[in-house]
Design a protein around this motif. Structure first.
Motif, PDB file in Angstrom:
ATOM      1  N   ASP A  95      -2.437   2.782  -9.072  1.00 42.98           N
ATOM      2  CA  ASP A  95      -2.648   2.610  -7.637  1.00 42.98           C
ATOM      3  C   ASP A  95      -3.440   3.767  -7.033  1.00 42.98           C
ATOM      4  OD1 ASP A  95      -0.869   0.171  -7.210  1.00 42.98           O
ATOM      5  OD2 ASP A  95       0.524   1.574  -8.149  1.00 42.98           O
ATOM      6  N   ARG A 268       1.140   8.621   7.779  1.00 41.68           N
ATOM      7  CA  ARG A 268       0.219   8.758   6.650  1.00 41.68           C
ATOM      8  C   ARG A 268       0.645   7.875   5.489  1.00 41.68           C
ATOM      9  NH1 ARG A 268      -2.875  13.305   6.069  1.00 41.68           N
ATOM     10  NH2 ARG A 268      -3.673  12.179   4.257  1.00 41.68           N
ATOM     11  N   GLU A 270       2.259   5.010   5.699  1.00 40.06           N
ATOM     12  CA  GLU A 270       1.859   3.646   6.069  1.00 40.06           C
ATOM     13  C   GLU A 270       0.385   3.419   5.785  1.00 40.06           C
ATOM     14  OE1 GLU A 270       4.810   2.243   9.700  1.00 40.06           O
ATOM     15  OE2 GLU A 270       2.946   3.278  10.193  1.00 40.06           O
ATOM     16  N   GLN A 271      -0.449   4.379   6.144  1.00 39.57           N
ATOM     17  CA  GLN A 271      -1.890   4.249   5.920  1.00 39.57           C
ATOM     18  C   GLN A 271      -2.211   4.159   4.437  1.00 39.57           C
ATOM     19  OE1 GLN A 271      -3.524   7.666   7.924  1.00 39.57           O
ATOM     20  NE2 GLN A 271      -2.776   6.999   9.936  1.00 39.57           N
ATOM     21  N   MET A 272      -1.573   4.983   3.631  1.00 47.93           N
ATOM     22  CA  MET A 272      -1.814   4.967   2.195  1.00 47.93           C
ATOM     23  C   MET A 272      -1.471   3.617   1.574  1.00 47.93           C
ATOM     24  SD  MET A 272      -0.335   8.676   1.022  1.00 47.93           S
ATOM     25  CE  MET A 272      -1.451  10.065   0.770  1.00 47.93           C
ATOM     26  N   LEU A 273      -0.433   2.985   2.119  1.00 47.99           N
ATOM     27  CA  LEU A 273       0.054   1.726   1.564  1.00 47.99           C
ATOM     28  C   LEU A 273      -0.517   0.508   2.284  1.00 47.99           C
ATOM     29  CD1 LEU A 273       3.765   2.837   1.170  1.00 47.99           C
ATOM     30  CD2 LEU A 273       2.175   2.357  -0.708  1.00 47.99           C
ATOM     31  N   SER A 274      -1.417   0.756   3.239  1.00 43.23           N
ATOM     32  CA  SER A 274      -2.037  -0.325   4.022  1.00 43.23           C
ATOM     33  C   SER A 274      -0.985  -1.188   4.710  1.00 43.23           C
ATOM     34  CB  SER A 274      -2.933  -1.191   3.122  1.00 43.23           C
ATOM     35  OG  SER A 274      -3.972  -0.423   2.554  1.00 43.23           O
ATOM     36  N   LEU A 275       0.039  -0.528   5.251  1.00 46.89           N
ATOM     37  CA  LEU A 275       1.085  -1.215   6.001  1.00 46.89           C
ATOM     38  C   LEU A 275       0.715  -1.242   7.480  1.00 46.89           C
ATOM     39  CD1 LEU A 275       4.177   0.431   4.305  1.00 46.89           C
ATOM     40  CD2 LEU A 275       3.478  -1.950   4.065  1.00 46.89           C
ATOM     41  N   PRO A 277       0.530  -0.322  11.165  1.00 48.73           N
ATOM     42  CA  PRO A 277       0.851   0.975  11.783  1.00 48.73           C
ATOM     43  C   PRO A 277       1.924   0.852  12.844  1.00 48.73           C
ATOM     44  CG  PRO A 277      -1.178   0.107  12.696  1.00 48.73           C
ATOM     45  CD  PRO A 277      -0.783  -0.833  11.577  1.00 48.73           C
TER      46      PRO A 277
END
Length: 285
Positions: A95, A268, A270-275, A277
């Motif tokens: 990943d 951050r 959330e952003q890494m996992l494309s969740l 916001p």
């Protein structure tokens, strides 16, 4: 005591397996999640409980097991994010994340997010197995969460365990008002297979006969996880707190007192996992 549905990750060995045994013995509906198919099926067969195999170094496994858990268990009273470990040289997963950061923080962060609807509806407790290593070795650097600039196995592990505590605090702030309670704990220095693949002095220490005689047993260490899982938040323990020896820790990392750090770590991640916001609203509960 009311019977609870309790999901334990990292339950194929060590503290997780012993906690599963004790909680099952106490009459709870235990669900075990582990990386090793052989070990996970062995503990599942031993206890006669539901089991799921998932390797947290693959986020696709985390998403799959979250879907399987939701389908199989409409109520989850406790999610024990216990899976983790210290590893050796810096290694990126498929990943694209450092394996220590992903297995210890991103994977349980993702699993919790994917189960939020079920956890909220169940007024669940979410428990993180952290470590005193957070205080000794950890430091969250928001523009270098994976320690690409200054990596050592101990630093990566300590920071990931600090991430666990910060995640616990922010989960409490965002979702306690919706019924979720959260706690993190240090199980002690446990004589288990921990660090068996780290390839550094920590592996040598955990493999030393002399050192292992001074360590606590998995059975004793599991007692704190069992206490939190069976306990009543607000009565037996405080949501948002980090525990050592069943008491709020007296010594904590300075960053655990900075709400801005925990909020930014959440965002951050959330952003890494494309969740999506801004999931959840911060409360003062």
């Amino acid at each position: 005591m009311d019977s609870k549905t309790i999901v334990i990750t990292g339950a194929s060995d060590g503290v997780g397996a012993e906690a599963a045994r004790q909680l099952h013995h106490h009459g709870h509906r235990v669900v075990v999640v582990g990386r090793s198919p052989h070990k996970t099926n062995a503990i599942g067969d031993e206890l006669g409980v539901d089991r799921h195999v998932a390797d947290f170094s693959r986020l696709a496994d985390v998403r799959r097991v979250a879907s399987d858990l939701q389908n199989a268990h409409p109520t989850i009273d406790v999610l024990a994010n216990n899976a983790g470990g210290i590893f050796g040289d810096p290694t990126k997963t498929e990943d694209g994340f450092d394996v220590t950061f992903q297995v210890n923080h991103l994977a349980p962060f993702l699993l919790t997010h994917l189960l939020l609807d079920t956890l909220t509806a169940s007024t669940a407790s979410v428990i993180q197995t952290s470590s005193a290593g957070a205080r000794l070795f950890g430091k969250v650097v928001l523009d270098d969460l994976e320690h690409d600039r200054d990596f050592t196995p101990q630093r990566a592990y300590g920071t990931a365990k600090l991430d666990n505590i910060l995640f616990t605090q922010e989960l409490h702030r965002r979702f306690h008002g919706q019924g979720i309670s959260a706690a993190a704990f240090h199980p002690g220095t446990v004589a288990s297979s921990f660090a068996s693949n780290s390839g550094n002095f920590v592996q040598r220490m955990y493999g030393s006969r002399i050192a292992r005689r001074l360590m606590t047993t998995p059975q004793k260490a599991a007692g704190q996880l069992v206490w939190l899982a069976e306990g009543r938040p607000g009565t037996d323990w405080l949501s948002g707190a980090y525990y050592e020896k069943r008491k709020p820790a007296k010594r904590t990392h300075p960053q655990t007192r900075d709400e801005n750090i925990s909020r930014q770590l959440w965002d951050r991640s959330e952003q890494m996992l494309s969740l999506p916001p801004n999931l959840g609203k911060t409360t003062n509960a």
